[in-house]
Design a protein around this motif. Structure first.
Motif, PDB file in Angstrom:
ATOM      1  N   ASP A   1       0.830  -1.203   0.000  1.00  0.00           N
ATOM      2  CA  ASP A   1       0.000   0.000   0.000  1.00  0.00           C
ATOM      3  C   ASP A   1       0.868   1.258   0.000  1.00  0.00           C
ATOM      4  O   ASP A   1       0.515   2.275  -0.593  1.00  0.00           O
ATOM      5  CB  ASP A   1      -0.920   0.011   1.224  1.00  0.00           C
ATOM      6  CG  ASP A   1      -1.991  -1.075   1.133  1.00  0.00           C
ATOM      7  OD1 ASP A   1      -2.341  -1.453  -0.003  1.00  0.00           O
ATOM      8  OD2 ASP A   1      -2.449  -1.531   2.188  1.00  0.00           O
TER       9      ASP A   1
ATOM     10  N   GLN B   1       2.596   2.070  -4.685  1.00  0.00           N
ATOM     11  CA  GLN B   1       1.983   3.294  -5.210  1.00  0.00           C
ATOM     12  C   GLN B   1       3.050   4.264  -5.702  1.00  0.00           C
ATOM     13  O   GLN B   1       2.940   4.831  -6.799  1.00  0.00           O
ATOM     14  CB  GLN B   1       1.143   3.950  -4.120  1.00  0.00           C
ATOM     15  CG  GLN B   1       0.318   5.145  -4.600  1.00  0.00           C
ATOM     16  CD  GLN B   1      -0.927   4.730  -5.375  1.00  0.00           C
ATOM     17  OE1 GLN B   1      -1.566   3.756  -5.024  1.00  0.00           O
ATOM     18  NE2 GLN B   1      -1.235   5.472  -6.437  1.00  0.00           N
TER      19      GLN B   1
ATOM     20  N   ALA C   1      -4.639   6.966 -10.760  1.00  0.00           N
ATOM     21  CA  ALA C   1      -5.812   7.023  -9.882  1.00  0.00           C
ATOM     22  C   ALA C   1      -6.970   6.188 -10.423  1.00  0.00           C
ATOM     23  O   ALA C   1      -7.713   5.568  -9.652  1.00  0.00           O
ATOM     24  CB  ALA C   1      -6.253   8.474  -9.702  1.00  0.00           C
TER      25      ALA C   1
ATOM     26  N   SER D   1      -6.396   2.610  -9.196  1.00  0.00           N
ATOM     27  CA  SER D   1      -5.789   2.513  -7.857  1.00  0.00           C
ATOM     28  C   SER D   1      -6.110   1.203  -7.153  1.00  0.00           C
ATOM     29  O   SER D   1      -5.257   0.627  -6.471  1.00  0.00           O
ATOM     30  CB  SER D   1      -6.252   3.693  -6.991  1.00  0.00           C
ATOM     31  OG  SER D   1      -7.665   3.684  -6.853  1.00  0.00           O
TER      32      SER D   1
ATOM     33  N   MET E   1      -3.343  -1.975  -7.542  1.00  0.00           N
ATOM     34  CA  MET E   1      -2.759  -2.465  -6.286  1.00  0.00           C
ATOM     35  C   MET E   1      -2.971  -3.968  -6.156  1.00  0.00           C
ATOM     36  O   MET E   1      -2.064  -4.698  -5.733  1.00  0.00           O
ATOM     37  CB  MET E   1      -3.388  -1.735  -5.103  1.00  0.00           C
ATOM     38  CG  MET E   1      -2.725  -2.064  -3.773  1.00  0.00           C
ATOM     39  SD  MET E   1      -0.992  -1.587  -3.726  1.00  0.00           S
ATOM     40  CE  MET E   1      -1.137   0.191  -3.776  1.00  0.00           C
TER      41      MET E   1
END
Length: 346
Positions: free
Chosen positions: A255, A259, A266, A269, A273
């Protein structure tokens, strides 16, 4: 075979009555030659600050073993330092590590030789010094490992060569009591001048690393640092790298790391992930995990280090598969540099 009473008395010991009681607190001093650095000429005092490792251990570096001992413990280490240097084949600067037990031991009577300033006993503390034994197994490896990492430099690796070990007690009236033998070993190294300020900084960095190490992490690298056999050295270093990589891999926080590292847009996102977390679950073997840690955790590791790791792993695999590997050609210095660099990345 245990010596008889008459044999002990012939060695100069006298049997004291049981109502003659001594309270003794034991300490151990370990002396190392710091090979790879020396004090700069302008460093007038030629000694470091005394640095604390935990509550009961002090560490100091000096150009004289007696100077080091006086700084840390308030008294000389060797009665005749010149003779001690010849016997131990010592070379300055010296690292002195001193650990003091909390527990007091009670001696009732026993065989002793009492001099003006010290007392000799004959095998009277068979069950004593347990704190020292435990400390040497559980704490000393982390201390020596931490010092080796932060006294070294990228282009010059130092070596701490064990010269001597002395276990002694102190009585209530400050007499020194001796009950154990000393051991010695030696080696050779190239040196570079270093200022007292730089040495003090390295010692303080070492305390920070020491506080973050556990016994499992430091055990194998300490065994490699102490091992004279090149094959065993190589295998101990590789075992450290293997265990360290797996333990560090488990600490990756995707996390936070992914990133920033992979610049996930975005609009992706969540799915992005999840993708990287799935790739993490796919990383089962050592090489994959070394790559992940190099990307996300170890900011000091570069392309050359990864290339070095791959070559070292091939050598380890040849040994594991029973191939004939010439011991003198083993890249011990290369794997040592990588192992210490990994520790320095913590």
């Amino acid at each position: 075979m245990q010596a008889s009473s008459s044999a002990i008395e012939k060695m100069g010991y006298s049997k004291y009555p049981d109502d003659d009681v001594l309270l003794v607190k034991f300490s151990v001093q370990r002396v190392y030659s710091v090979q790879g650095i020396n004090f700069e000429k302008e460093s007038e005092l030629l000694k470091s600050a005394v640095i604390q490792f935990g509550q009961q251990c002090k560490v100091v570096i000096a150009d004289s073993v007696n100077k080091a001992a006086n700084e840390a413990c308030g008294e000389d280490y060797a009665e005749n330092e010149e003779e001690w240097v010849k016997e131990k084949k010592g070379r300055s600067p010296y690292l002195l590590v001193c650990f003091e037990e909390n527990e007091e031991h009670i001696l009732k009577g026993g065989y002793r030789q009492e001099k003006e300033e010290h007392i000799l006993t004959y095998d009277e503390f068979k069950d004593g010094k347990q704190e020292i034994k435990k400390w040497e197994v559980e704490e000393l490896p982390s201390i020596i490992t931490s010092l080796t990492v932060h006294l070294s430099e990228p282009d010059l690796q130092i070596k701490l060569v064990s010269l001597d070990r002395s276990v002694y007690g102190k009585t209530k009236d400050n007499k020194t009591l001796f009950d154990l033998k000393m051991t010695a070993s030696m080696s050779a190294f190239q040196s570079r001048p270093k200022s007292t300020v730089d040495i003090n900084l390295s010692l303080r960095k070492s305390t920070n690393l020491y506080s973050s190490l556990d016994q499992k992490t430091s055990r194998h690298i300490f065994m490699a640092l102490e091992e004279p056999d090149r094959l065993k050295q190589f295998l101990y270093y590789f075992l450290f790298i293997e265990r360290f990589t797996h333990s560090q891999f488990k600490k990756i926080n995707y996390d936070n790391c992914a990133q920033n590292m992979f610049n996930i847009p975005a609009r992706m996102s969540v799915a992005g992930m999840e993708f990287f977390k799935e790739r993490q679950l796919d990383a089962k073997n050592l090489s994959q995990r070394f790559q992940w840690c190099s990307l996300l955790l170890w900011s000091e590791i570069n392309d050359n280090d990864v290339t070095s790791f791959k070559k070292l792993k091939k050598t380890r695999d040849l040994i594991s598969h029973g191939e004939n590997v010439i011991e003198s050609t083993l890249p011990v210095e290369e794997i040592r540099i990588l192992a210490l660099k990994l520790l320095g990345s913590i």
